[in-house]
Motif scaffolding. Structure first.
Motif, short mmCIF file in Angstrom:
data_model
loop_
_atom_site.label_atom_id
_atom_site.label_comp_id
_atom_site.label_asym_id
_atom_site.label_seq_id
_atom_site.Cartn_x
_atom_site.Cartn_y
_atom_site.Cartn_z
N ALA A 121 0.83 -1.20 0.00
CA ALA A 121 0.00 0.00 0.00
C ALA A 121 0.87 1.26 0.00
CB ALA A 121 -0.93 -0.01 1.21
N GLY A 122 1.95 1.23 0.79
CA GLY A 122 2.86 2.37 0.80
C GLY A 122 3.51 2.61 -0.55
N THR A 123 3.89 1.52 -1.22
CA THR A 123 4.49 1.64 -2.55
C THR A 123 3.52 2.26 -3.54
OG1 THR A 123 5.89 -0.30 -2.15
CG2 THR A 123 5.54 0.35 -4.44
N LEU A 124 2.27 1.82 -3.51
CA LEU A 124 1.26 2.37 -4.41
C LEU A 124 1.01 3.85 -4.13
CD1 LEU A 124 -1.34 -0.55 -4.58
CD2 LEU A 124 0.31 0.15 -6.33
N LEU A 125 1.00 4.23 -2.85
CA LEU A 125 0.80 5.64 -2.51
C LEU A 125 1.93 6.51 -3.05
CD1 LEU A 125 -0.52 5.51 1.19
CD2 LEU A 125 -1.75 6.36 -0.82
N VAL A 126 3.17 6.04 -2.89
CA VAL A 126 4.31 6.81 -3.38
C VAL A 126 4.25 6.96 -4.90
CG1 VAL A 126 6.82 6.83 -3.66
CG2 VAL A 126 5.81 6.22 -1.46
N VAL A 127 3.97 5.86 -5.61
CA VAL A 127 3.92 5.90 -7.07
C VAL A 127 2.80 6.82 -7.55
CG1 VAL A 127 3.48 4.51 -9.13
CG2 VAL A 127 4.96 3.62 -7.34
N ALA A 128 1.62 6.72 -6.92
CA ALA A 128 0.50 7.59 -7.31
C ALA A 128 0.82 9.05 -7.04
CB ALA A 128 -0.76 7.16 -6.56
N GLY A 129 1.41 9.32 -5.87
CA GLY A 129 1.76 10.70 -5.55
C GLY A 129 2.79 11.28 -6.50
N ALA A 131 3.33 10.35 -9.54
CA ALA A 131 2.71 10.53 -10.85
C ALA A 131 2.04 11.90 -10.93
CB ALA A 131 1.70 9.42 -11.11
N CYS A 132 1.36 12.31 -9.85
CA CYS A 132 0.74 13.64 -9.82
C CYS A 132 1.80 14.74 -9.80
CB CYS A 132 -0.15 13.77 -8.58
SG CYS A 132 -1.70 12.85 -8.66
N VAL A 133 2.87 14.51 -9.05
CA VAL A 133 3.94 15.51 -8.97
C VAL A 133 4.57 15.75 -10.33
CG1 VAL A 133 6.27 15.90 -8.08
CG2 VAL A 133 4.46 15.18 -6.53
N SER A 134 4.90 14.67 -11.04
CA SER A 134 5.55 14.82 -12.34
C SER A 134 4.62 15.36 -13.41
CB SER A 134 6.12 13.46 -12.80
OG SER A 134 5.08 12.51 -12.92
N SER A 135 3.31 15.10 -13.26
CA SER A 135 2.34 15.55 -14.26
C SER A 135 1.93 17.00 -14.06
CB SER A 135 1.09 14.66 -14.24
OG SER A 135 1.41 13.32 -14.54
N PHE A 136 1.76 17.44 -12.81
CA PHE A 136 1.22 18.76 -12.54
C PHE A 136 2.22 19.72 -11.90
CE2 PHE A 136 -2.35 15.76 -12.42
CZ PHE A 136 -3.21 16.35 -13.33
N GLY A 137 3.44 19.25 -11.60
CA GLY A 137 4.42 20.12 -10.97
C GLY A 137 4.99 21.14 -11.93
N LEU A 295 -1.29 23.45 -9.22
CA LEU A 295 -0.65 23.50 -7.91
C LEU A 295 -1.41 22.66 -6.88
CD1 LEU A 295 0.54 27.20 -7.43
CD2 LEU A 295 1.94 25.14 -7.77
N SER A 296 -2.74 22.63 -6.99
CA SER A 296 -3.53 21.83 -6.04
C SER A 296 -3.26 20.34 -6.25
CB SER A 296 -5.02 22.14 -6.19
OG SER A 296 -5.48 21.78 -7.49
N PHE A 297 -3.20 19.90 -7.50
CA PHE A 297 -2.87 18.50 -7.78
C PHE A 297 -1.43 18.19 -7.37
CE2 PHE A 297 -6.58 18.56 -10.65
CZ PHE A 297 -7.17 17.35 -10.30
N PHE A 298 -0.54 19.14 -7.61
CA PHE A 298 0.86 18.96 -7.22
C PHE A 298 0.98 18.79 -5.71
CE2 PHE A 298 4.73 21.16 -5.67
CZ PHE A 298 5.68 20.28 -6.16
N GLY A 299 0.28 19.65 -4.95
CA GLY A 299 0.30 19.55 -3.49
C GLY A 299 -0.29 18.24 -3.01
N GLY A 300 -1.38 17.80 -3.65
CA GLY A 300 -1.96 16.52 -3.29
C GLY A 300 -1.01 15.36 -3.56
#
Length: 330
Positions: A121-129, A131-137, A295-300
């Motif tokens: 579960a931790g691995t999936l959370l990191v990968v999902a997070g 993915a948002c950082v690289s897409s919306f950062g 920025l909101s997606f990046f922060g999430g």
């Protein structure tokens, strides 16, 4: 009409260049995290195989691990810090732990260790997070790395971080450190030690970014006419790097030696990510003109990756003894 079309083509060309640069940077970050994970596992396997009893040229596992870490720091990181915004680099610290978990589960370097449900579960959370950082950062415009801001807010952040780190370091080294509040292993001591390590870590990352920008400028053979201030900043970065990096590692090792990994690691990583994100905005202006939705997606994404990192830290703490890499006096 022709002038307008030419301007549009120029804008499109610049946008495509930034996008390609961003994609290359993300790929290099992933490669660097994989190399770091593999390097640490090789060095861990070296200790498990008792290679310290062998002659130096027979310690091949330690040699491979050290080579991977050195190549990552001397080559991959230099390129990454020159082309990728610091706000993107900061949350990717958790990807090294993800690769470590995956390599351990595959059993290609060390004995196979399958993750539990919490680890998965931790691995999936990191990968999902991430993915948002690289897409919306922030993508940057190619100049953020080379033109750090010297605004009062930026200077205040750097001075406050270095002052706190230096003051805590002096306090820890003092003979009267032990007390009812600041006893070694207490929550307050661990938090302050982790924060001090993160302060020196932020200084290391900022200096590394400036050195990488200088290397990029040299490769591009840019004019050095108006760059006297930039040269001074590069000189300061070259002086800070060899001092801040060892202090960061020493303080982090001290925090791990005195407290449970489940408490020390999330405290350190959270502080480091927060300080790096602050430096990205105040020093390099990476959030200027950014879209509020992005920025909101990046922060999430940052929060999601941090939650996954904390979960993986808890998972690791339940499986291994809480010992530092180097104990005091060794």
């Amino acid at each position: 009409e022709p002038d307008g079309a030419h301007h549009l083509d120029t804008v499109r060309s610049q946008t495509d260049m930034v996008t390609d640069q961003h994609t290359l940077g993300i790929c290099l970050i992933m490669l660097g995290c994989l190399m770091s994970a593999a390097g640490m596992l090789f060095m861990k396997q070296s200790s498990v195989a008792y290679e310290h009893t062998l002659k130096p040229w027979q310690r091949w596992r330690f040699g491979i691990g050290l080579l991977l870490l050195v190549v990552n720091a001397a080559a991959v990181d230099v390129v990454v810090y020159g082309i990728v915004p610091l706000s993107i680099i900061a949350p990717f610290a958790g990807m090294t732990i993800v690769f470590t978990t995956l390599l351990s589960a595959a059993g290609v370097i060390t004995e196979r260790q399958l993750p539990s449900r919490r680890g998965a579960a931790g691995t999936l959370l990191v990968v999902a997070g991430l993915a948002c950082v690289s897409s919306f950062g922030p993508r940057g415009d190619g100049r953020a790395a080379s033109d750090p801001s010297l605004s009062p807010a930026a200077l205040s952040l750097v001075c406050a971080a270095l002052s706190f780190g230096s003051a805590w370091l002096a306090l820890r080294c003092g003979s009267a450190f032990e007390s009812r509040i600041w006893r070694r292993g207490s929550a307050a001591t661990t938090l302050c030690t982790a924060l001090a390590s993160a302060c020196f870590g932020m200084a290391t990352n900022v200096a590394m970014k400036r050195v990488s920008a200088l290397a990029s400028e040299c490769v591009a053979d840019r004019s050095l006419g108006p760059a006297r201030e930039a040269d001074a900043l590069a000189l300061a970065a070259l002086l800070v790097l060899p001092v801040a990096a060892p202090l960061q590692l020493w303080l982090l090792n001290s925090a791990l030696a005195e407290a449970r990994t489940a408490f020390a690691v999330p405290a350190y990583q959270s502080a480091l990510i927060g300080l790096n994100l602050a430096a990205a905005g105040l020093l390099f202006g990476e959030y200027d003109g950014a879209d509020a939705r992005d920025l909101s997606f990046f922060g999430g994404g940052v929060l999601c990756a941090a939650a996954g990192l904390a979960t993986l830290s808890l998972e690791g703490a339940s499986d291994v003894a809480d010992k530092p890499l180097f104990a005091d006096g060794e």
